[in-house]
Design an enzyme around this catalytic site. Structure first.
Site, mmCIF file in Angstrom:
data_model
loop_
_atom_site.group_PDB
_atom_site.id
_atom_site.type_symbol
_atom_site.label_atom_id
_atom_site.label_comp_id
_atom_site.label_asym_id
_atom_site.label_seq_id
_atom_site.Cartn_x
_atom_site.Cartn_y
_atom_site.Cartn_z
ATOM 1 C CD GLU A 89 1.182 -4.672 -1.734
ATOM 2 O OE1 GLU A 89 1.866 -4.575 -0.746
ATOM 3 O OE2 GLU A 89 -0.072 -5.021 -1.847
ATOM 4 N N GLY A 95 -3.476 0.184 5.568
ATOM 5 C CA GLY A 95 -3.262 1.249 6.540
ATOM 6 C C GLY A 95 -2.810 0.751 8.081
ATOM 7 C CB CYS A 100 -4.069 -4.582 4.490
ATOM 8 S SG CYS A 100 -3.168 -4.688 5.921
ATOM 9 C CG PHE A 101 -6.925 -0.133 7.409
ATOM 10 C CD1 PHE A 101 -6.923 -0.538 8.912
ATOM 11 C CD2 PHE A 101 -7.931 1.158 7.159
ATOM 12 C CE1 PHE A 101 -7.637 0.421 9.879
ATOM 13 C CE2 PHE A 101 -8.030 1.878 8.170
ATOM 14 C CZ PHE A 101 -8.498 1.626 9.498
ATOM 15 C CG HIS A 119 0.156 -6.056 1.668
ATOM 16 N ND1 HIS A 119 0.155 -4.581 1.775
ATOM 17 C CD2 HIS A 119 -0.312 -6.469 3.278
ATOM 18 C CE1 HIS A 119 -0.087 -4.247 2.925
ATOM 19 N NE2 HIS A 119 -0.210 -4.872 3.863
ATOM 20 C CB SER A 145 0.638 -1.151 7.311
ATOM 21 O OG SER A 145 -0.228 -0.948 6.173
ATOM 22 N N GLY A 162 -3.671 1.334 12.248
ATOM 23 C CA GLY A 162 -4.584 1.688 13.372
ATOM 24 C C GLY A 162 -5.604 0.346 13.433
#
Length: 407
Positions: free
Chosen positions: A380, A255, A283-284, A378, A61, A257
């Site tokens: 994880e 990710g 997230c993304f 996140h 990311s 962008g």
């Protein structure tokens, strides 16, 4: 060195042995080279974690971003082969205040400085990172460049480059808003993570198709620990190819962008939702669920990056300490159920399930009428706290219930 009080560019004192940071707005900081010598440009952002720098460096990311660590002392524990979250370092550049001169950890296999140099990551140290971060919080993240070694020299004249020359390179760097980067970091081939831990060697409880938009290595393992067989698939996968995997659920990863530029992935996600597959995104993946449902996304002034962000679960009232890395967010109403805007409520009711307590940014979406949910952070925990690990259990429960209903 930086802008003077009149707002014009101050003339910095630097020589060929220095490293120079130039911001898009003209601020200049002179420090020492850290890692590789050379030139790098990208969007400059800051991360607030006191630990977990290897996980930060290898998080896809951070593609095309220069990362400033707010914690001043970095590198004490060196680097090892166990903590990276992907196969390479993804940051465009790295800035720390005081790199550790010594490595002291039983797992260490080398120093951070040497690892950055070996991987060609241009960095800078010994600047006032507190001042820099306060400026980024005030002015917002922006384009920047780090220059050291031969990159400071005008090859035509042999003289040191002027700040104006360095600033021109910075301004030629693409803005993050409008960039599509997930294909750049995605796996090119499908690979599979089999159930592990207490489920190792057993038949999987569930099969998950995890679309890699910049996935971190720990994420599929968190599902494998719960008895899932996880097929990590490229971002270019088609819906027909997902169906061929016969998954019990579909996962969209984090990710880099701008999510507005992820049209093919949004369309793929709508096909997943139309087919009734249980869906979990982080997230993304959260931003893409928001856009698939018809909400907008927007760029945050300086984003959330670190392992200490307080998030409130609006369904339980519980506050979680969470790990974040995002510069965009979903624009959805907080505090009520609404019809998902896409095609006059085609996907039924949805509500914001989590918010960030620092700024009320949307941190989670929960669909009411279809089996889909997502979070902006996140769970994880690589690196970071384990407060949100229950979300993987929730995904497994969603797949279990969907299987019972015969879908």
């Amino acid at each position: 060195m930086s802008q003077n009080e009149s707002g014009t560019i101050a003339i910095p004192m630097y020589d060929k042995d220095d490293a120079v940071l130039v911001l898009e707005d003209g601020q200049v900081y002179v420090g020492k080279p850290y890692g590789a010598l050379g030139e790098t440009t990208g969007e400059i952002v800051f991360a607030t974690g006191m630990t977990g720098y290897q996980e930060t460096l290898t998080d896809p990311s951070y593609d095309r971003q220069i990362v400033v660590q707010t914690f001043p002392h970095i590198g004490d524990t060196g680097v090892n082969s166990e903590d990276p979250e992907s196969s390479r370092i993804w940051v465009a550049g790295y800035i720390v205040r005081d790199p550790s001169p010594n490595v002291s950890n039983w797992r260490a296999e080398g120093s951070l400085d040497d690892d950055l140099a070996k991987n060609g990551i241009v960095g800078l140290s010994h600047i006032d990172t507190r001042k820099l971060v306060r400026h980024l919080r005030s002015a917002g993240v922006m384009r920047a460049g780090i220059f050291s070694g031969d990159a400071l020299t005008d090859q035509a004249t042999g003289a040191l480059k002027t700040i104006e020359q360095l600033l021109e390179d910075v301004k030629n760097t693409p803005q993050m808003q409008g960039l599509s980067l997930y294909d750049e970091v995605s796996t090119k081939e499908t690979y599979t993570i089999e159930p592990c831990g207490e489920y190792e060697g057993k038949e999987p409880l569930y099969t998950v198709a995890a679309v890699d938009l910049g996935i971190k290595g720990m994420t599929p393992h968190r599902m494998a620990e719960r008895g899932c067989r996880v097929h990590v698939v490229p971002s270019t996968i088609t819906f027909a190819e997902i169906e061929n995997l016969n998954p019990d659920g579909v996962f969209f990863s984090n990710g880099p962008g701008d999510p507005e530029q992820a049209g093919p992935e949004i369309e793929l996600l709508r096909q997943v939702l139309d087919a009734g597959y249980p869906f979990f995104g982080i997230c993304f993946g959260n931003q893409l669920l928001g856009r698939a449902l018809g909400f907008g996304t927007y760029k945050l002034k300086f984003g959330h990056r670190g392992i200490n962000q307080p998030v409130k679960d609006l369904t339980t009232g519980k506050v979680e300490v969470t790990a974040h890395n995002h510069g965009f967010a979903v624009d959805a109403p907080i505090g009520k159920q609404v019809d998902a805007p896409f095609e006059n409520g085609k996907y039924g009711k949805v509500f914001v399930s989590h918010i960030d307590l620092n700024d009320d940014v949307v941190e989670g979406l929960q669909c009411v009428d279809i089996p889909a949910f997502s979070v902006q952070y996140h769970p994880e925990a690589a690196a970071g706290p384990h407060d949100a690990a229950y979300l993987f259990d929730r995904f497994c429960e969603l797949m279990k219930n969907n299987s019972k209903e015969g879908k």
